[in-house]
Design an enzyme around this catalytic site. Structure first.
Site, PDB file in Angstrom:
ATOM      1  N   ARG A  84       0.838  -1.188   0.000  1.00 32.77           N
ATOM      2  CA  ARG A  84       0.000   0.000   0.000  1.00 32.77           C
ATOM      3  C   ARG A  84       0.877   1.244   0.000  1.00 32.77           C
ATOM      4  NH1 ARG A  84      -4.798   2.342   3.770  1.00 32.77           N
ATOM      5  NH2 ARG A  84      -4.835   4.358   2.740  1.00 32.77           N
ATOM      6  N   ARG A  93      -6.339   2.126  -3.306  1.00 28.86           N
ATOM      7  CA  ARG A  93      -5.428   1.372  -2.453  1.00 28.86           C
ATOM      8  C   ARG A  93      -5.400  -0.100  -2.808  1.00 28.86           C
ATOM      9  NH1 ARG A  93      -9.750   3.628   1.299  1.00 28.86           N
ATOM     10  NH2 ARG A  93      -9.433   5.388   0.439  1.00 28.86           N
ATOM     11  N   ASP A  98      -8.691  -1.172   8.549  1.00 26.60           N
ATOM     12  CA  ASP A  98      -9.020  -0.256   9.641  1.00 26.60           C
ATOM     13  C   ASP A  98      -9.505  -1.007  10.865  1.00 26.60           C
ATOM     14  OD1 ASP A  98      -8.567   2.151   8.175  1.00 26.60           O
ATOM     15  OD2 ASP A  98     -10.537   1.962   7.242  1.00 26.60           O
TER      16      ASP A  98
END
Length: 172
Positions: A84, A93, A98
């Site tokens: 990334r 991406r 997350d």
């Protein structure tokens, strides 16, 4: 889940390279580390931000033996393994991971916010989270994001099929 582990949820998404392979590889890494408990279905969603390809998204439930910062480091390692590159906010991406929820922890640190600050605003997070933990998502929250472009595309097994498909086959 053992006494010394915490129930956590992470959101994963990808939209460039081979998104299915990148998501599958991340899940394989989590499984090999012994922290993967369950995986939602796979969803396709419109990007937020600059013009770019659609995303494949899912949510994973984990049982983690360490703290929230260690989970963040694990998420960042998964992103690094997928190469990334952070060029622009909400840009395309190879992999985005997350921390969504970490037990009952609430924190507002510049490096890590739990619950994730936009968790309740994103259908591509709420729909798969509701699959895994319906008690954590209200009907009102789902209704509030119902107009966002997000569709269920299949089970996690689909990732492995798409990961090995030719680029032309992955378009569907």
């Amino acid at each position: 889940m053992s006494q010394s582990s915490t129930r956590a949820f992470i959101g994963l998404g990808a939209n460039i390279g081979n998104p299915a392979a990148q998501l599958a590889n991340a899940l394989d890494s989590l499984d090999a580390a012994g922290v993967l408990v369950a995986v939602s279905g796979v969803y396709r969603s419109a990007p937020i931000g600059p013009e770019q390809p659609e995303f494949l998204n899912l949510v994973a439930e984990l049982s983690v033996p360490d703290g929230p910062y260690e989970l963040l480091a694990r998420c960042q390692a998964l992103e690094a393994a997928a190469r990334r590159v952070r060029r622009e906010r909400w840009g395309p991406r190879t992999l985005d991971v997350d921390v969504l929820l970490f037990g009952d922890v609430e924190m507002r640190d510049p490096e890590l916010q739990i619950p994730h600050p936009r968790l309740r605003e994103r259908r591509f997070v709420l729909d798969p989270l509701a699959e895994l933990a319906p008690e954590l998502v209200t009907l009102g929250e789902l209704s509030a994001v119902a107009d966002q472009d997000c569709e269920y595309v299949g089970t996690v097994e689909l990732l492995h099929q798409l990961a090995t498909a030719s680029p032309e086959q992955r378009q569907d």
